[in-house]
Design a protein around this motif. Structure first.
Motif, mmCIF file in Angstrom:
data_model
loop_
_atom_site.group_PDB
_atom_site.id
_atom_site.type_symbol
_atom_site.label_atom_id
_atom_site.label_comp_id
_atom_site.label_asym_id
_atom_site.label_seq_id
_atom_site.Cartn_x
_atom_site.Cartn_y
_atom_site.Cartn_z
ATOM 1 N N VAL A 189 2.033 5.335 -60.347
ATOM 2 C CA VAL A 189 3.407 5.444 -59.840
ATOM 3 C C VAL A 189 4.363 5.741 -60.990
ATOM 4 C CG1 VAL A 189 5.248 4.315 -58.537
ATOM 5 C CG2 VAL A 189 2.859 3.796 -58.012
ATOM 6 N N ALA A 190 4.142 5.118 -62.151
ATOM 7 C CA ALA A 190 4.985 5.377 -63.324
ATOM 8 C C ALA A 190 4.895 6.839 -63.735
ATOM 9 C CB ALA A 190 4.568 4.464 -64.475
ATOM 10 N N ASP A 191 3.681 7.400 -63.690
ATOM 11 C CA ASP A 191 3.514 8.818 -64.052
ATOM 12 C C ASP A 191 4.256 9.721 -63.066
ATOM 13 O OD1 ASP A 191 1.944 8.043 -66.161
ATOM 14 O OD2 ASP A 191 0.026 8.435 -65.142
ATOM 15 N N ARG A 192 4.203 9.390 -61.792
ATOM 16 C CA ARG A 192 4.909 10.175 -60.784
ATOM 17 C C ARG A 192 6.425 10.129 -61.014
ATOM 18 N NH1 ARG A 192 2.043 11.624 -56.058
ATOM 19 N NH2 ARG A 192 -0.089 10.797 -55.956
ATOM 20 N N VAL A 193 6.914 8.947 -61.382
ATOM 21 C CA VAL A 193 8.343 8.817 -61.657
ATOM 22 C C VAL A 193 8.726 9.676 -62.864
ATOM 23 C CG1 VAL A 193 10.163 7.238 -62.397
ATOM 24 C CG2 VAL A 193 8.559 6.530 -60.628
ATOM 25 N N HIS A 248 5.358 5.086 -52.855
ATOM 26 C CA HIS A 248 4.041 4.886 -53.447
ATOM 27 C C HIS A 248 3.736 3.460 -53.914
ATOM 28 C CE1 HIS A 248 4.724 9.289 -53.972
ATOM 29 N NE2 HIS A 248 3.424 9.343 -53.655
ATOM 30 N N VAL A 249 4.732 2.592 -54.001
ATOM 31 C CA VAL A 249 4.447 1.285 -54.588
ATOM 32 C C VAL A 249 3.795 0.337 -53.584
ATOM 33 C CG1 VAL A 249 6.626 0.107 -54.092
ATOM 34 C CG2 VAL A 249 5.408 -0.402 -56.219
ATOM 35 N N GLY A 250 4.068 0.517 -52.285
ATOM 36 C CA GLY A 250 3.426 -0.288 -51.248
ATOM 37 C C GLY A 250 3.762 -1.766 -51.354
ATOM 38 N N ARG A 251 2.767 -2.596 -51.081
ATOM 39 C CA ARG A 251 2.978 -4.033 -51.002
ATOM 40 C C ARG A 251 3.112 -4.699 -52.371
ATOM 41 N NH1 ARG A 251 2.942 -5.623 -45.999
ATOM 42 N NH2 ARG A 251 1.881 -4.366 -44.398
ATOM 43 N N GLU A 252 3.031 -3.928 -53.413
ATOM 44 C CA GLU A 252 3.228 -4.470 -54.761
ATOM 45 C C GLU A 252 4.712 -4.524 -55.138
ATOM 46 O OE1 GLU A 252 0.815 -5.581 -56.819
ATOM 47 O OE2 GLU A 252 -0.734 -5.165 -55.317
ATOM 48 N N TRP A 253 5.570 -4.253 -54.178
ATOM 49 C CA TRP A 253 6.994 -4.123 -54.517
ATOM 50 C C TRP A 253 7.591 -5.427 -55.042
ATOM 51 C CZ3 TRP A 253 11.063 -6.737 -52.139
ATOM 52 C CH2 TRP A 253 10.767 -7.433 -50.964
ATOM 53 N N LYS A 254 7.199 -6.561 -54.502
ATOM 54 C CA LYS A 254 7.766 -7.832 -54.966
ATOM 55 C C LYS A 254 7.323 -8.138 -56.398
ATOM 56 C CE LYS A 254 8.481 -11.248 -52.106
ATOM 57 N NZ LYS A 254 8.307 -12.339 -51.112
ATOM 58 N N LYS A 255 6.085 -7.783 -56.725
ATOM 59 C CA LYS A 255 5.601 -7.952 -58.104
ATOM 60 C C LYS A 255 6.439 -7.111 -59.061
ATOM 61 C CE LYS A 255 1.413 -7.334 -60.905
ATOM 62 N NZ LYS A 255 -0.005 -6.877 -60.892
ATOM 63 N N LEU A 256 6.736 -5.872 -58.649
ATOM 64 C CA LEU A 256 7.563 -4.989 -59.473
ATOM 65 C C LEU A 256 8.967 -5.559 -59.661
ATOM 66 C CD1 LEU A 256 8.233 -2.298 -60.899
ATOM 67 C CD2 LEU A 256 8.726 -1.342 -58.623
ATOM 68 N N ASP A 264 13.770 1.438 -67.709
ATOM 69 C CA ASP A 264 13.342 0.073 -67.371
ATOM 70 C C ASP A 264 12.389 0.073 -66.176
ATOM 71 O OD1 ASP A 264 14.931 -0.917 -69.421
ATOM 72 O OD2 ASP A 264 16.664 -1.223 -68.103
ATOM 73 N N LEU A 265 12.638 0.960 -65.210
ATOM 74 C CA LEU A 265 11.751 1.073 -64.054
ATOM 75 C C LEU A 265 10.355 1.518 -64.480
ATOM 76 C CD1 LEU A 265 14.084 2.799 -61.421
ATOM 77 C CD2 LEU A 265 13.267 0.435 -61.386
ATOM 78 N N ILE A 266 10.311 2.529 -65.313
ATOM 79 C CA ILE A 266 9.015 3.061 -65.756
ATOM 80 C C ILE A 266 8.238 1.998 -66.523
ATOM 81 C CG2 ILE A 266 7.929 4.778 -67.252
ATOM 82 C CD1 ILE A 266 10.264 6.667 -66.536
ATOM 83 N N LYS A 267 8.909 1.276 -67.426
ATOM 84 C CA LYS A 267 8.243 0.230 -68.209
ATOM 85 C C LYS A 267 7.710 -0.885 -67.299
ATOM 86 C CE LYS A 267 8.855 -2.858 -72.147
ATOM 87 N NZ LYS A 267 8.244 -4.008 -71.470
#
Length: 304
Positions: free
Chosen positions: A288-292, A222-230, A275-278
């Protein structure tokens, strides 16, 4: 000299040149008395006789056995305790005993990380992949020598002898693994170079690993192309991001998953789902945080 006649022998104690010699009675069992082999007292052999040593002929010859009187044995012409005697005993014992040397690398302590890396790569190679690596080494190793190679460990040994590969010089090994498309083995080399082969006690516990795996599955989908930002929000070094992007450029989900694995290895036992959720929330990826969080709740309740 007649049978049973007493045989003169020199005295071993210090004394003048005069005086009568003592005699030696016949040996028990009727055997012949031993030959002292020395010269008359006061000659060249006297020094040895005073020290209790007798001169020994340079050639092999029969001397009477002390255990069985009168029975000759063959004895090498070396003095007890001499270097020749020690060398002879060493060859007879096969190098064991006091002269035995320890095997390099033996003894207490952890397994050498470089040896462990070589073993892991060698164990993971198929016969076809090994042949491909041998072909790629033809400009480094003579053809006749390559034909004798039967395992990855043998190939690595030759490459190290040629000073093509070393624990701090793994560029050629990385190229070989890239050419045979073994990115999993390549990652082991890269982890070794970055000192990331962590001990078991520096990893998350089993429960946290299950939570992380569940979170990874949600994020990669679900994170898509925002992965590097994450990943930047999580603090993963830029060099690791570039490495993942170069290796999985044409598979977005795999890029995300491998980046998350890099983060977990980098953090070790400090890698936490919280830490991932934050980080997702801080990147405005709240859906995506809610899904996690939902997935983690299912794992904890056992419903998954």
């Amino acid at each position: 000299m007649g049978s049973g006649q007493r045989v003169p022998r020199p005295r071993l104690g210090g004394g003048g040149g005069g005086g009568s010699d003592t005699t030696t009675p016949p040996l028990r069992g009727g055997g012949a008395p031993p030959s002292w082999g020395g010269q008359a007292r006061g000659g060249k052999g006297a020094g040895r006789e005073r020290r209790g040593l007798t001169s020994v002929p340079a050639r092999l010859g029969p001397v009477p056995s002390r255990n069985r009187p009168g029975v000759p044995v063959r004895c090498p012409s070396v003095l007890p305790g001499s270097r020749s005697a020690q060398t002879g005993m060493h060859s007879l014992t096969g190098g064991l005993g006091q002269d035995a040397r320890p095997v390099p690398g033996a003894g207490p302590g952890a397994v050498d990380r470089f040896l462990s890396l070589q073993h892991s790569i060698s164990s993971g190679l198929s016969a076809a992949e090994l042949e491909a690596m041998k072909f790629l080494c033809r400009d480094k190793i003579r053809k006749r020598k390559l034909e004798t190679v039967r395992s990855g460990l043998e190939l690595f040994s030759i490459l190290m002898e040629q000073q093509v590969v070393a624990h701090d010089e793994l560029g050629f090994l990385r190229e070989l693994l890239r050419h045979i498309s073994r990115s999993d083995l390549l990652s082991l080399v890269e982890q070794f170079e970055q000192g990331e082969l962590r001990a078991p006690d520096d990893q998350p516990d089993e429960h946290e690993k299950r939570l992380l795996k569940a979170a990874f599955d949600v994020i990669r989908a679900h994170v898509g192309r925002e992965w590097k930002k994450l990943m930047r929000e999580l603090g993963l070094p830029e060099v690791k991001l570039d490495k993942v992007e170069a290796a999985y450029r044409f598979d977005l989900e795999e890029e995300v998953f491998q980046a998350l694995r890099e983060w977990q290895k980098w953090r070790g036992k400090d890698a936490k789902v919280a830490d991932l959720i934050k980080a997702l929330q801080d990147c405005n990826l709240k859906l995506v945080a809610d899904r996690v969080e939902e997935k983690i709740s299912q794992v904890n309740s056992g419903t998954r």
